[in-house]
Design an enzyme around this catalytic site. Structure first.
Site, PDB file in Angstrom:
ATOM      1  N   LEU A 129      10.937  63.149 -31.026  1.00 13.13           N
ATOM      2  CA  LEU A 129      11.368  64.684 -31.488  1.00 13.13           C
ATOM      3  C   LEU A 129      12.672  65.131 -31.074  1.00 13.13           C
ATOM      4  CD1 LEU A 129       7.981  66.412 -30.825  1.00 13.13           C
ATOM      5  CD2 LEU A 129       8.517  65.377 -32.783  1.00 13.13           C
ATOM      6  N   TYR A 130      12.953  64.658 -30.097  1.00 10.92           N
ATOM      7  CA  TYR A 130      14.467  65.132 -29.559  1.00 10.92           C
ATOM      8  C   TYR A 130      15.445  64.512 -30.553  1.00 10.92           C
ATOM      9  CZ  TYR A 130      18.463  65.864 -26.634  1.00 10.92           C
ATOM     10  OH  TYR A 130      19.647  66.342 -26.143  1.00 10.92           O
ATOM     11  N   SER A 131      15.378  63.021 -30.734  1.00 10.36           N
ATOM     12  CA  SER A 131      16.296  62.400 -31.473  1.00 10.36           C
ATOM     13  C   SER A 131      16.235  62.636 -33.105  1.00 10.36           C
ATOM     14  CB  SER A 131      16.292  60.855 -31.784  1.00 10.36           C
ATOM     15  OG  SER A 131      14.896  60.629 -32.055  1.00 10.36           O
TER      16      SER A 131
END
Lengths: 249, 72
Positions: A152-154
């Site tokens: 999700l972060y990437s």
């Protein structure tokens, strides 16, 4: 009489954003954004010319409200925002099987959606009178790569780099838009990564230039906000001590 | 923590768990499962635990006690 000009830094109450704000206050007036008034006031007290810096308190996860809240803030303060540095970030190491709608919303609201809405507000002639000249998004070196539990972060960071490139084309030549892609820097947001001392040591050994610090990111942001980078737009600037170019076995 | 048993069973990819089950005995036990447990503690119970905390807990019951202690 011309209005007083400011740089808006989101996520400025701690970590890299706090450091960038304090550095920028040497040469600019800064709008220090965060969710916690006490923390923001602490950062302002550590800035150069504290009386010239402004506090902007709002929760970027409520990105639907940003257009109204930020527009009102700029008009009421009777200022111009010439630069925007999006430092606000949310990172949670989350394996795929733990993904949830709530986690997706929290990650993307903070890291991407809010940035898009802030740019929109800063481009509104009736709010900011065409004052915006420069945008710098703090992305991540994971934007172009992958890692377990970082999906999700990437994805949110890849998203902001996509936003950056298209805005750079759309807004040229009036506004320059670039991204800085840091490697892991020890801040409150990345504390989970650094929690295990042995693992942190092992991870940092993969950085050819060793550990990086907030000043390493701040130096690049200052360069991108300055006229020294006046022919640069739409670019990703990786500042990670060589971490992502090392393909040694 | 009334739903803990169901939540941890889901992470461990089994229908149900017993408190005395050893964490390392589950087929899916790996670093991602440990990260999933850390995320469960953080997201659902608002407590911070480390990978070494999880490994030290040894059993499902030990893990539940660890999180319970932190919640208090």
């Amino acid at each position: 009489m011309s209005k007083v000009q400011y740089i808006l830094v989101t996520g400025a109450s701690s970590g890299i954003g706090s450091f960038i704000s304090k550095c920028l206050s040497q040469n600019y007036n800064v709008i220090i954004h965060g969710r916690n008034t006490d923390k923001i006031n602490q950062v302002i007290s550590e800035c150069n010319n504290p009386d010239k810096q402004l506090a902007f308190v709002t929760d970027l996860q409520q990105f639907e409200e940003i257009e109204a809240v930020l527009g009102k803030f700029i008009i009421e303060k009777d200022i111009e925002v010439i630069g925007f540095v999006h430092c606000a970030g949310f990172m949670n190491m989350l394996p795929a099987k733990m993904m949830s709608v709530a986690a997706i919303q929290k990650t993307f609201s903070t890291n991407l959606f809010s940035a898009a809405m802030i740019v929109k507000v800063l481009l509104q002639r009736k709010v900011n009178a065409g004052a915006l000249k420069n945008v710098v998004f703090i992305s991540s070196n994971i934007s172009n790569f992958g890692a377990k539990a970082f999906s999700l972060y990437s994805a949110s960071k890849a998203g902001i780099d996509g936003l950056m490139r298209s805005l750079a084309v759309e807004l040229a030549p009036d506004v320059r838009v670039n991204s800085v892609l840091p490697g892991a820097i020890h801040t409150p947001m990345t504390s989970a990564i650094f929690q295990d001392e042995e693992k942190a040591k092992s991870m940092l050994s993969t950085y050819p230039l060793g550990e990086g610090f907030p000043e390493d990111i701040s130096n690049m942001v200052e360069f991108l906000l300055s006229d020294k980078s006046k022919w640069i737009t739409g670019q990703q600037f990786t500042v990670d001590g060589g971490r992502t170019i090392d393909i040694s076995g | 923590m009334e739903n803990f048993d169901v939540e941890i069973a889901e992470i461990l990819e089994v229908d149900s768990v017993n408190m005395e089950d050893h964490l390392t005995s589950f087929d899916c036990w790996d670093s991602l499962t440990i990260l999933s447990i850390i995320a469960l503690a953080s997201e659902t119970y608002h407590v911070t635990i480390s990978a070494s905390d999880v490994n030290g807990a040894a059993s499902v019951g030990g893990l539940k006690s660890l999180i319970q202690t932190k919640v208090k």
